[in-house]
Design a protein around this motif. Structure first.
Motif, mmCIF file in Angstrom:
data_model
loop_
_atom_site.group_PDB
_atom_site.id
_atom_site.type_symbol
_atom_site.label_atom_id
_atom_site.label_comp_id
_atom_site.label_asym_id
_atom_site.label_seq_id
_atom_site.Cartn_x
_atom_site.Cartn_y
_atom_site.Cartn_z
ATOM 1 N N ILE A 66 48.665 47.156 37.286
ATOM 2 C CA ILE A 66 48.550 46.583 38.464
ATOM 3 C C ILE A 66 46.832 47.118 38.448
ATOM 4 C CG2 ILE A 66 48.510 46.660 41.071
ATOM 5 C CD1 ILE A 66 50.773 45.788 39.934
ATOM 6 N N GLY A 67 45.954 45.997 38.877
ATOM 7 C CA GLY A 67 44.620 46.320 38.889
ATOM 8 C C GLY A 67 44.266 46.732 40.308
ATOM 9 N N THR A 68 43.136 47.763 40.521
ATOM 10 C CA THR A 68 42.849 48.540 41.878
ATOM 11 C C THR A 68 41.155 48.111 41.852
ATOM 12 O OG1 THR A 68 42.348 50.592 40.631
ATOM 13 C CG2 THR A 68 44.261 50.085 41.676
ATOM 14 N N ASP A 69 40.337 47.578 40.841
ATOM 15 C CA ASP A 69 39.209 47.020 40.986
ATOM 16 C C ASP A 69 38.950 46.075 39.902
ATOM 17 O OD1 ASP A 69 38.586 48.639 39.028
ATOM 18 O OD2 ASP A 69 37.509 50.406 39.758
ATOM 19 N N VAL A 70 37.641 45.592 39.726
ATOM 20 C CA VAL A 70 37.533 44.577 38.518
ATOM 21 C C VAL A 70 37.758 45.434 37.001
ATOM 22 C CG1 VAL A 70 35.981 43.056 37.172
ATOM 23 C CG2 VAL A 70 36.129 43.207 39.806
ATOM 24 N N GLU A 71 37.169 46.446 36.855
ATOM 25 C CA GLU A 71 37.356 47.101 35.782
ATOM 26 C C GLU A 71 38.822 47.631 35.360
ATOM 27 O OE1 GLU A 71 36.626 48.498 32.078
ATOM 28 O OE2 GLU A 71 35.217 47.315 33.334
ATOM 29 N N SER A 72 39.561 48.048 36.426
ATOM 30 C CA SER A 72 40.930 48.325 36.195
ATOM 31 C C SER A 72 41.707 47.014 36.096
ATOM 32 C CB SER A 72 41.385 48.793 37.321
ATOM 33 O OG SER A 72 42.748 49.043 37.412
ATOM 34 N N SER A 73 41.346 45.974 36.625
ATOM 35 C CA SER A 73 42.149 44.669 36.177
ATOM 36 C C SER A 73 41.913 44.360 34.940
ATOM 37 C CB SER A 73 41.588 43.557 37.022
ATOM 38 O OG SER A 73 42.085 44.145 38.522
ATOM 39 N N ALA A 88 36.933 48.344 48.906
ATOM 40 C CA ALA A 88 36.337 46.901 49.415
ATOM 41 C C ALA A 88 34.828 47.427 49.857
ATOM 42 C CB ALA A 88 37.237 46.572 50.574
ATOM 43 N N PHE A 89 34.513 48.447 50.511
ATOM 44 C CA PHE A 89 33.305 48.559 51.016
ATOM 45 C C PHE A 89 32.172 48.497 49.771
ATOM 46 C CE2 PHE A 89 29.625 50.620 53.104
ATOM 47 C CZ PHE A 89 29.698 50.075 54.379
ATOM 48 N N ARG A 90 32.764 49.211 48.764
ATOM 49 C CA ARG A 90 31.717 49.281 47.498
ATOM 50 C C ARG A 90 31.660 47.965 46.869
ATOM 51 N NH1 ARG A 90 32.227 49.283 42.090
ATOM 52 N NH2 ARG A 90 34.379 49.190 42.194
ATOM 53 N N THR A 91 32.853 47.218 46.656
ATOM 54 C CA THR A 91 32.746 45.633 46.351
ATOM 55 C C THR A 91 32.248 44.811 46.909
ATOM 56 O OG1 THR A 91 34.782 46.318 45.181
ATOM 57 C CG2 THR A 91 34.514 43.937 45.421
ATOM 58 N N ASN A 92 32.125 44.778 48.147
ATOM 59 C CA ASN A 92 31.422 43.808 48.856
ATOM 60 C C ASN A 92 29.857 43.974 49.044
ATOM 61 O OD1 ASN A 92 33.811 42.647 49.545
ATOM 62 N ND2 ASN A 92 33.912 43.523 51.770
ATOM 63 N N ASN A 93 29.548 45.140 48.691
ATOM 64 C CA ASN A 93 28.035 45.649 48.748
ATOM 65 C C ASN A 93 27.339 45.583 47.377
ATOM 66 O OD1 ASN A 93 26.943 46.322 51.552
ATOM 67 N ND2 ASN A 93 29.149 47.146 51.426
ATOM 68 N N GLU A 94 28.170 45.904 46.186
ATOM 69 C CA GLU A 94 27.649 46.239 45.017
ATOM 70 C C GLU A 94 28.201 45.245 43.831
ATOM 71 O OE1 GLU A 94 28.246 50.046 43.807
ATOM 72 O OE2 GLU A 94 27.732 51.145 45.831
ATOM 73 N N GLU A 95 29.197 44.461 44.196
ATOM 74 C CA GLU A 95 29.749 43.592 43.312
ATOM 75 C C GLU A 95 29.948 42.182 43.908
ATOM 76 O OE1 GLU A 95 32.925 45.042 40.521
ATOM 77 O OE2 GLU A 95 32.504 46.951 41.197
ATOM 78 N N PRO A 96 28.931 41.390 43.969
ATOM 79 C CA PRO A 96 29.090 40.073 44.867
ATOM 80 C C PRO A 96 29.708 39.086 43.659
ATOM 81 C CG PRO A 96 26.808 40.282 43.982
ATOM 82 C CD PRO A 96 27.609 41.654 43.703
ATOM 83 N N GLU A 97 30.133 39.253 42.496
ATOM 84 C CA GLU A 97 30.541 38.406 41.608
ATOM 85 C C GLU A 97 31.904 39.037 41.251
ATOM 86 O OE1 GLU A 97 29.229 35.561 40.903
ATOM 87 O OE2 GLU A 97 27.527 36.501 42.039
ATOM 88 N N ALA A 98 32.523 39.766 42.124
ATOM 89 C CA ALA A 98 34.076 40.230 42.060
ATOM 90 C C ALA A 98 34.975 39.442 41.712
ATOM 91 C CB ALA A 98 34.318 41.374 42.692
ATOM 92 N N ILE A 99 34.842 38.527 42.800
ATOM 93 C CA ILE A 99 35.961 37.278 42.844
ATOM 94 C C ILE A 99 35.672 36.346 41.643
ATOM 95 C CG2 ILE A 99 36.922 35.471 44.331
ATOM 96 C CD1 ILE A 99 37.440 38.377 45.338
ATOM 97 N N ALA A 100 34.671 36.003 41.397
ATOM 98 C CA ALA A 100 34.442 35.299 40.180
ATOM 99 C C ALA A 100 35.060 35.844 39.028
ATOM 100 C CB ALA A 100 32.929 34.984 39.898
ATOM 101 N N ALA A 101 34.864 37.225 38.780
ATOM 102 C CA ALA A 101 35.393 37.926 37.593
ATOM 103 C C ALA A 101 37.004 37.927 37.445
ATOM 104 C CB ALA A 101 34.780 39.409 37.583
ATOM 105 N N LEU A 102 37.379 38.046 39.065
ATOM 106 C CA LEU A 102 38.937 38.091 39.007
ATOM 107 C C LEU A 102 39.552 36.635 38.682
ATOM 108 C CD1 LEU A 102 39.815 39.854 42.087
ATOM 109 C CD2 LEU A 102 40.077 40.746 39.832
ATOM 110 N N ARG A 103 38.706 35.578 39.078
ATOM 111 C CA ARG A 103 39.175 34.241 38.822
ATOM 112 C C ARG A 103 39.279 34.051 37.132
ATOM 113 N NH1 ARG A 103 35.675 32.068 41.674
ATOM 114 N NH2 ARG A 103 36.925 31.332 43.455
ATOM 115 N N GLU A 104 38.138 34.598 36.605
ATOM 116 C CA GLU A 104 38.118 34.390 34.974
ATOM 117 C C GLU A 104 39.317 35.133 34.469
ATOM 118 O OE1 GLU A 104 34.967 35.165 31.359
ATOM 119 O OE2 GLU A 104 34.474 35.490 33.478
ATOM 120 N N LEU A 105 39.527 36.240 34.826
ATOM 121 C CA LEU A 105 40.731 37.084 34.183
ATOM 122 C C LEU A 105 42.012 36.411 34.358
ATOM 123 C CD1 LEU A 105 39.872 40.645 35.446
ATOM 124 C CD2 LEU A 105 39.896 39.936 32.890
ATOM 125 N N ALA A 106 42.099 35.649 35.454
ATOM 126 C CA ALA A 106 43.531 35.067 35.918
ATOM 127 C C ALA A 106 43.640 33.861 34.756
ATOM 128 C CB ALA A 106 43.218 34.586 37.580
#
Length: 286
Positions: free
Chosen positions: A36-43, A67-85
């Protein structure tokens, strides 16, 4: 065949003996493990592990405590998950959800060494921080639910602390669009019944084997055969008699054995029921 539906194989706890851990799981009858992933790198690591081991599949997502770090520091996180998927061994989105257990106000309540005279200002600051963190978690939760709908995947839900009402409220618009499992379920019997009535699944960890796990034992005895799964959440929550030690996927068998005893069913039936439920939910061979 037993499936460990929630493991964290990328954690440092397994960095020195992961080959042995996977082999021991297979010998215990645990034939599939979901990392199970817990952030982009873990995923990303979960996907890499799925490529490395035939028995391992990946679930990708961002834990609410990130969430707080991701929303403020990784604006492309969802795009990264989309690619991994796009990887064929990615079988769900998660773990995602809400976690109010470590909100500043909760930490303040647990801190008994508060400096005299600072209680009022600290309470105000904690309340403000609580609101910001809750908002960040809700945004990221909804983004991941939207992604799951877009990709046709189901979701693994993390819920901890006094956030059940908010979790169900955010999930409500998605009920007809995806399915969800509440991993490491720890609610009451009434909450378990509500969860199942809403069409969601629940999952049991080693807590069901604990002496103080009476509530989970009651739920395990009651839950319909097609509404639950088993997991370890390793390296956490090792079941008895290993409590307090590192947990690992092989121990899913101990969780299943305890559930079988509580349900007065053969282990083979619990294994077959939970495997069928997991296969329908995660669709490994889609």
């Amino acid at each position: 065949m037993i499936i460990d539906t929630h493991a964290h194989l990328d954690f440092p706890d397994f960095q020195n003996d992961l080959d042995d851990v996977v082999d021991l799981a297979a010998k215990a009858g645990v034939t599939r493990i979901l990392s199970i992933g817990t952030d982009v790198e873990s995923s990303r690591k979960a996907v890499a592990l799925a490529e490395r081991y035939p028995a391992v599949y990946a679930v990708i997502g961002i834990h609410p405590n990130d969430a707080f770090r991701t929303n403020n520091e990784e604006p492309e996180a969802i795009a990264a998950l989309r690619e991994l998927a796009t990887h064929p061994k990615v079988v769900a989105i998660g773990e995602t959800g809400l976690d109010y257990y470590r909100l500043p106000s909760m930490e303040l309540t647990r801190n008994t060494i508060e400096a005299l005279g600072n209680e009022q200002s600290s309470d105000v600051e904690a309340t403000v921080e609580d609101g910001a963190i809750k908002a960040a978690q809700a945004i990221l939760f909804e983004q991941q639910l939207d992604l799951a709908v877009e990709l046709g995947l189901n979701v693994v839900i993390h819920q901890r602390g006094d956030c059940r009402e908010d979790t169900l409220r955010i999930l409500a618009p998605y009920r007809e669009k995806l399915r969800a499992v509440f991993h490491c379920f720890s609610g009451t019997l009434d909450e378990a019944k509500e969860t199942v009535d809403l069409g969601y699944l629940i999952s049991f960890t080693g807590i069901v084997t604990f002496k103080n796990g009476v509530n989970m034992q009651e739920i395990a005895a009651w839950v319909p055969a097609d509404s639950y799964m088993v997991e370890t959440d390793c390296p956490f929550l090792a079941p008895a008699p290993h409590r307090g030690k590192r947990c690992e996927p092989a121990y899913t068998r101990l969780v299943a054995e305890k559930v079988a005893a509580l349900r007065k069913e053969p282990l083979e039936k619990v294994a077959a029921d939970t495997t069928a439920t997991a296969e329908a939910f995660f669709r490994f061979n889609r």
